[in-house]
Design a protein around this motif. Structure first.
Motif, PDB file in Angstrom:
ATOM      1  N   CYS A   1     -58.993 -15.721 -25.005  1.00 31.22           N
ATOM      2  CA  CYS A   1     -60.376 -17.099 -25.098  1.00 31.22           C
ATOM      3  C   CYS A   1     -61.416 -17.384 -24.309  1.00 31.22           C
ATOM      4  O   CYS A   1     -62.785 -17.334 -24.238  1.00 31.22           O
TER       5      CYS A   1
ATOM      6  N   CYS B   1     -52.664 -22.533 -23.717  1.00 32.40           N
ATOM      7  CA  CYS B   1     -54.461 -22.014 -23.585  1.00 32.40           C
ATOM      8  C   CYS B   1     -54.523 -23.175 -24.562  1.00 32.40           C
ATOM      9  O   CYS B   1     -54.301 -23.996 -25.805  1.00 32.40           O
TER      10      CYS B   1
ATOM     11  N   CYS C   1     -56.709 -22.344 -28.101  1.00 30.03           N
ATOM     12  CA  CYS C   1     -55.471 -21.680 -29.052  1.00 30.03           C
ATOM     13  C   CYS C   1     -54.608 -21.898 -28.735  1.00 30.03           C
ATOM     14  O   CYS C   1     -53.323 -21.276 -29.535  1.00 30.03           O
TER      15      CYS C   1
ATOM     16  N   CYS D   1     -57.236 -18.452 -22.053  1.00 30.92           N
ATOM     17  CA  CYS D   1     -55.589 -17.549 -22.549  1.00 30.92           C
ATOM     18  C   CYS D   1     -57.321 -15.592 -22.164  1.00 30.92           C
ATOM     19  O   CYS D   1     -58.153 -16.552 -22.476  1.00 30.92           O
TER      20      CYS D   1
HETATM   21 ZN   LIG Z   1     -56.701 -19.683 -25.865  1.00 34.92          ZN
END
Ligand SMILES: [Zn+2]
Length: 243
Positions: free
Chosen positions: A34, A17, A20, A31
């Motif tokens: 997020c 991701c 993150c 992800c």
């Molecule tokens: Zn993420």
């Protein structure tokens, strides 16, 4: 050996991701956590600038900003608000070799810009200066434009604009400084004037900046019938209200 390692890096590991660094699965993008934080822009918004309103003032209402500082372009639309998550996507696409993000980002843009592309003749990606193109290896606006073209059926008009000089970073500059900074930065090359004249164009970029106005002006001077702007993300002032 190096080729084999490169192959493993390219295809063997699931993408992370970009916001993150968590695992995403195999389809790229953000992800789930997020992705849920990403802030999509939806109506009601200013007909001209596309900035969202806190309540619905009725159709065709303009924001104070659109009236006090009318842009050269006709309308702007953005897929998402520029926040930490959007910024992570933009940076990963621009500097992080994450071209795999372009299809998702471009599809969101196509959805946000349907109103603009419905009767448009061509998409015009905001060009990079050649030196930047060299260091970044590719133009993220062109990559997004190709996805929007596929989604909307509106073709990309390549090389309609030429960047005359590299513009210093816009971040941190005041409005007047930003405007001076990009003035005259773009031109329509003589050999492209015929392709621009009389046509309804949609400028494509990753983030809405004063570069959009600097691109719209030379296109309109070259006789474009209309210039709209479609970006992935734009800064939204939370206190903005219709007048
Ligand atoms: Zn993420």
């Amino acid at each position: 050996m190096r080729a084999a390692l490169g192959f493993a890096l390219d295809f063997g590991l699931p993408p992370l991701c970009p916001a993150c660094r968590g695992l995403v699965g195999n389809d790229g993008g953000l992800c789930a956590a997020c992705g849920a934080q990403l802030s999509f822009i939806a109506p009601p918004f200013c007909e001209r600038l596309g900035t969202p309103f806190g309540y619905d003032p009725g159709p065709g209402v303009l924001s104070t900003e659109a009236i006090t500082h009318p842009p050269a372009f006709a309308r702007a639309r953005a897929a998402v608000r520029y926040d930490d998550i959007a910024s992570a996507l933009v940076h990963a696409l621009k500097y992080g070799d994450r071209l795999d993000l372009a299809p998702t980002m471009g599809r969101w843009m196509a959805r946000a810009g349907r109103e603009l592309t419905d009767d448009a003749d061509a998409l015009v990606p905001v060009p990079l200066h050649w030196r930047r193109l060299w260091t970044r290896r590719f133009n993220q606006a062109a990559a997004l434009a190709r996805v929007v073209a596929k989604s909307s059926g509106v073709p990309v008009l390549d090389d309609a604009l030429k960047r005359m000089r590299a513009t210093p970073q816009q971040v941190g500059l005041k409005r007047a400084e930003r405007a001076t900074n990009v003035q005259g930065a773009f031109q329509v090359p003589d050999e492209r004037s015929a392709a621009v004249a009389g046509r309804r164009l949609v400028l494509i970029d990753d983030v809405l900046t004063s570069g959009a106005d600097a691109c719209a002006r030379p296109l309109l001077r070259a006789g474009a019938a209309r210039v709209d702007v479609l970006v992935f993300a734009r800064v939204v002032d939370p206190l903005r209200a219709p007048i």
